[in-house]
Design a protein around this motif. Structure first.
Motif, PDB file in Angstrom:
ATOM      1  N   LYS A   1      67.567  -9.917 -36.437  1.00 58.68           N
ATOM      2  CA  LYS A   1      66.668 -10.257 -37.543  1.00 58.68           C
ATOM      3  C   LYS A   1      65.688 -11.327 -37.108  1.00 58.68           C
ATOM      4  CE  LYS A   1      66.629 -12.083 -42.286  1.00 58.68           C
ATOM      5  NZ  LYS A   1      65.473 -11.344 -42.695  1.00 58.68           N
ATOM      6  N   ILE A   2      64.430 -11.049 -37.337  1.00 59.36           N
ATOM      7  CA  ILE A   2      63.364 -12.033 -37.151  1.00 59.36           C
ATOM      8  C   ILE A   2      63.039 -12.586 -38.534  1.00 59.36           C
ATOM      9  CG2 ILE A   2      60.928 -12.347 -36.578  1.00 59.36           C
ATOM     10  CD1 ILE A   2      61.267 -10.150 -34.459  1.00 59.36           C
ATOM     11  N   GLY A   3      63.020 -13.899 -38.646  1.00 55.81           N
ATOM     12  CA  GLY A   3      62.690 -14.528 -39.923  1.00 55.81           C
ATOM     13  C   GLY A   3      63.926 -15.039 -40.639  1.00 55.81           C
ATOM     14  N   PRO A   4      63.682 -15.833 -41.698  1.00 63.87           N
ATOM     15  CA  PRO A   4      64.787 -16.487 -42.401  1.00 63.87           C
ATOM     16  C   PRO A   4      65.497 -15.555 -43.381  1.00 63.87           C
ATOM     17  CG  PRO A   4      62.722 -17.089 -43.428  1.00 63.87           C
ATOM     18  CD  PRO A   4      62.376 -16.253 -42.213  1.00 63.87           C
ATOM     19  N   PHE A   5      66.741 -15.896 -43.659  1.00 65.16           N
ATOM     20  CA  PHE A   5      67.504 -15.239 -44.708  1.00 65.16           C
ATOM     21  C   PHE A   5      67.152 -15.878 -46.047  1.00 65.16           C
ATOM     22  CE2 PHE A   5      70.392 -14.366 -41.128  1.00 65.16           C
ATOM     23  CZ  PHE A   5      70.598 -13.009 -41.317  1.00 65.16           C
ATOM     24  N   GLY A   6      66.988 -15.050 -47.071  1.00 62.33           N
ATOM     25  CA  GLY A   6      66.839 -15.545 -48.433  1.00 62.33           C
ATOM     26  C   GLY A   6      68.210 -15.751 -49.046  1.00 62.33           C
ATOM     27  N   ASP A   7      68.239 -16.298 -50.245  1.00 65.88           N
ATOM     28  CA  ASP A   7      69.494 -16.559 -50.953  1.00 65.88           C
ATOM     29  C   ASP A   7      70.304 -15.269 -51.092  1.00 65.88           C
ATOM     30  OD1 ASP A   7      68.864 -19.223 -51.209  1.00 65.88           O
ATOM     31  OD2 ASP A   7      68.166 -19.046 -53.278  1.00 65.88           O
ATOM     32  N   GLY A   8      71.543 -15.296 -50.608  1.00 66.85           N
ATOM     33  CA  GLY A   8      72.457 -14.173 -50.732  1.00 66.85           C
ATOM     34  C   GLY A   8      72.216 -13.021 -49.782  1.00 66.85           C
ATOM     35  N   GLU A   9      71.131 -13.033 -49.029  1.00 68.96           N
ATOM     36  CA  GLU A   9      70.774 -11.910 -48.152  1.00 68.96           C
ATOM     37  C   GLU A   9      71.760 -11.713 -47.007  1.00 68.96           C
ATOM     38  OE1 GLU A   9      67.044 -10.420 -45.339  1.00 68.96           O
ATOM     39  OE2 GLU A   9      66.889 -12.315 -46.413  1.00 68.96           O
ATOM     40  N   VAL A  10      72.269 -12.771 -46.442  1.00 67.13           N
ATOM     41  CA  VAL A  10      73.135 -12.681 -45.282  1.00 67.13           C
ATOM     42  C   VAL A  10      74.434 -11.942 -45.598  1.00 67.13           C
ATOM     43  CG1 VAL A  10      74.240 -14.942 -45.560  1.00 67.13           C
ATOM     44  CG2 VAL A  10      74.031 -13.957 -43.292  1.00 67.13           C
ATOM     45  N   ASP A  11      74.904 -12.041 -46.852  1.00 63.82           N
ATOM     46  CA  ASP A  11      76.169 -11.384 -47.213  1.00 63.82           C
ATOM     47  C   ASP A  11      76.120  -9.890 -46.958  1.00 63.82           C
ATOM     48  OD1 ASP A  11      77.772 -13.642 -48.487  1.00 63.82           O
ATOM     49  OD2 ASP A  11      75.887 -13.750 -49.603  1.00 63.82           O
TER      50      ASP A  11
ATOM     51  N   PRO B   1      62.963 -18.359 -37.094  1.00 68.48           N
ATOM     52  CA  PRO B   1      64.352 -18.172 -36.729  1.00 68.48           C
ATOM     53  C   PRO B   1      64.601 -16.743 -36.258  1.00 68.48           C
ATOM     54  CG  PRO B   1      64.160 -18.153 -39.107  1.00 68.48           C
ATOM     55  CD  PRO B   1      62.803 -18.464 -38.562  1.00 68.48           C
ATOM     56  N   TYR B   2      65.623 -16.608 -35.457  1.00 70.79           N
ATOM     57  CA  TYR B   2      66.033 -15.314 -34.918  1.00 70.79           C
ATOM     58  C   TYR B   2      67.553 -15.262 -34.990  1.00 70.79           C
ATOM     59  CZ  TYR B   2      66.765 -11.489 -31.610  1.00 70.79           C
ATOM     60  OH  TYR B   2      67.156 -10.308 -31.020  1.00 70.79           O
ATOM     61  N   THR B   3      68.084 -14.171 -35.519  1.00 65.33           N
ATOM     62  CA  THR B   3      69.519 -14.060 -35.735  1.00 65.33           C
ATOM     63  C   THR B   3      70.024 -12.732 -35.214  1.00 65.33           C
ATOM     64  OG1 THR B   3      69.268 -15.388 -37.748  1.00 65.33           O
ATOM     65  CG2 THR B   3      71.330 -14.173 -37.494  1.00 65.33           C
ATOM     66  N   VAL B   4      71.199 -12.761 -34.617  1.00 68.66           N
ATOM     67  CA  VAL B   4      71.862 -11.526 -34.183  1.00 68.66           C
ATOM     68  C   VAL B   4      73.275 -11.499 -34.740  1.00 68.66           C
ATOM     69  CG1 VAL B   4      70.497 -11.306 -32.058  1.00 68.66           C
ATOM     70  CG2 VAL B   4      72.709 -12.454 -31.986  1.00 68.66           C
ATOM     71  N   LEU B   5      73.770 -10.288 -34.927  1.00 69.95           N
ATOM     72  CA  LEU B   5      75.148 -10.070 -35.316  1.00 69.95           C
ATOM     73  C   LEU B   5      75.833  -9.363 -34.165  1.00 69.95           C
ATOM     74  CD1 LEU B   5      77.324 -10.252 -37.531  1.00 69.95           C
ATOM     75  CD2 LEU B   5      76.586  -7.970 -38.276  1.00 69.95           C
ATOM     76  N   VAL B   6      76.898  -9.972 -33.678  1.00 69.34           N
ATOM     77  CA  VAL B   6      77.682  -9.448 -32.559  1.00 69.34           C
ATOM     78  C   VAL B   6      79.058  -9.103 -33.111  1.00 69.34           C
ATOM     79  CG1 VAL B   6      78.618  -9.971 -30.273  1.00 69.34           C
ATOM     80  CG2 VAL B   6      76.396 -10.911 -30.960  1.00 69.34           C
TER      81      VAL B   6
ATOM     82  N   GLU C   1      66.514 -21.813 -44.263  1.00 65.01           N
ATOM     83  CA  GLU C   1      67.651 -20.896 -44.330  1.00 65.01           C
ATOM     84  C   GLU C   1      68.995 -21.557 -44.009  1.00 65.01           C
ATOM     85  OE1 GLU C   1      67.541 -17.571 -41.581  1.00 65.01           O
ATOM     86  OE2 GLU C   1      67.522 -18.900 -39.863  1.00 65.01           O
ATOM     87  N   MET C   2      68.983 -22.774 -43.484  1.00 66.07           N
ATOM     88  CA  MET C   2      70.234 -23.403 -43.070  1.00 66.07           C
ATOM     89  C   MET C   2      71.239 -23.578 -44.209  1.00 66.07           C
ATOM     90  SD  MET C   2      69.044 -25.941 -40.029  1.00 66.07           S
ATOM     91  CE  MET C   2      70.636 -26.133 -39.227  1.00 66.07           C
ATOM     92  N   PRO C   3      70.839 -23.955 -45.424  1.00 62.53           N
ATOM     93  CA  PRO C   3      71.840 -24.024 -46.499  1.00 62.53           C
ATOM     94  C   PRO C   3      72.475 -22.653 -46.789  1.00 62.53           C
ATOM     95  CG  PRO C   3      69.895 -25.276 -47.100  1.00 62.53           C
ATOM     96  CD  PRO C   3      69.552 -24.514 -45.845  1.00 62.53           C
ATOM     97  N   GLU C   4      71.709 -21.588 -46.699  1.00 63.04           N
ATOM     98  CA  GLU C   4      72.252 -20.246 -46.914  1.00 63.04           C
ATOM     99  C   GLU C   4      73.255 -19.894 -45.823  1.00 63.04           C
ATOM    100  OE1 GLU C   4      72.835 -16.265 -48.300  1.00 63.04           O
ATOM    101  OE2 GLU C   4      72.448 -18.197 -49.203  1.00 63.04           O
ATOM    102  N   LEU C   5      72.938 -20.210 -44.570  1.00 65.36           N
ATOM    103  CA  LEU C   5      73.879 -19.945 -43.473  1.00 65.36           C
ATOM    104  C   LEU C   5      75.134 -20.808 -43.614  1.00 65.36           C
ATOM    105  CD1 LEU C   5      71.375 -19.685 -40.497  1.00 65.36           C
ATOM    106  CD2 LEU C   5      72.636 -17.807 -41.581  1.00 65.36           C
TER     107      LEU C   5
END
Length: 167
Positions: free
Chosen positions: A152-162, A137-142, A73-77
């Protein structure tokens, strides 16, 4: 289903149910709570405080150099971070890993967003932000006021984070 908000909430409940209780006195934020002040070293050794009062939302991503889904997921981030400009969401990666391993990894797979370091364990900062099972991976939005809005538990797919960061 697991990529949806209800699916993520269910996944977090399952992960938390099997996790040990956080150590006594450890401040743990849930959705809607202001996050505790986090102080972590950067790769340069200088301490960084989050939230830093910059008035921007933060996407905080926990990862490790040995975690295959994290690496995927790092390239997506990195793409998302580069698209945000000076007033958008700030992406911060927190490696639950050894500094040498992180430096070596980032030489091979560089990213443009800030990387901080933490040691994995029952009181690491991911636990403080609602990850008692230590899943990566584990991600939070603050939000800009320091309130935890999404997890979020798990990786982001292409375009998902937007779409995920829309407050």
């Amino acid at each position: 289903m697991l990529g949806s908000e209800p699916g993520q909430r269910a996944l977090q409940q399952l992960a938390a149910a099997g996790a040990p209780a956080p150590p006594d006195g450890l401040e743990v934020a849930g959705r809607g709570d202001r996050i505790p002040a986090l102080e972590l070293p950067g790769l340069d050794g200088k301490t960084v405080r989050l939230p830093d009062g910059g008035g921007r939302p933060l996407l905080i991503n926990y990862w490790a150099s040995w975690c295959a889904p994290c690496i995927e997921e790092m390239p997506e981030l990195d793409r998302f971070a580069a698209s945000q400009g000076a007033d958008g969401v700030e992406v911060v990666g927190i490696a639950l890993d050894e500094a040498g391993a992180v430096r070596g990894f980032l030489e091979r797979v560089p990213v443009s967003y800030r990387i901080l370091l933490d040691r994995p364990g029952p009181s690491d900062t991911s636990v403080q932000l609602g990850n008692p099972a230590g899943v990566l991976p584990y991600t939070v939005l603050v939000d800009a006021d320091g309130v935890l809005r999404r997890q979020k538990i798990g990786p982001f797919g292409d375009g998902e984070v937007d779409g995920w960061v829309d407050l």
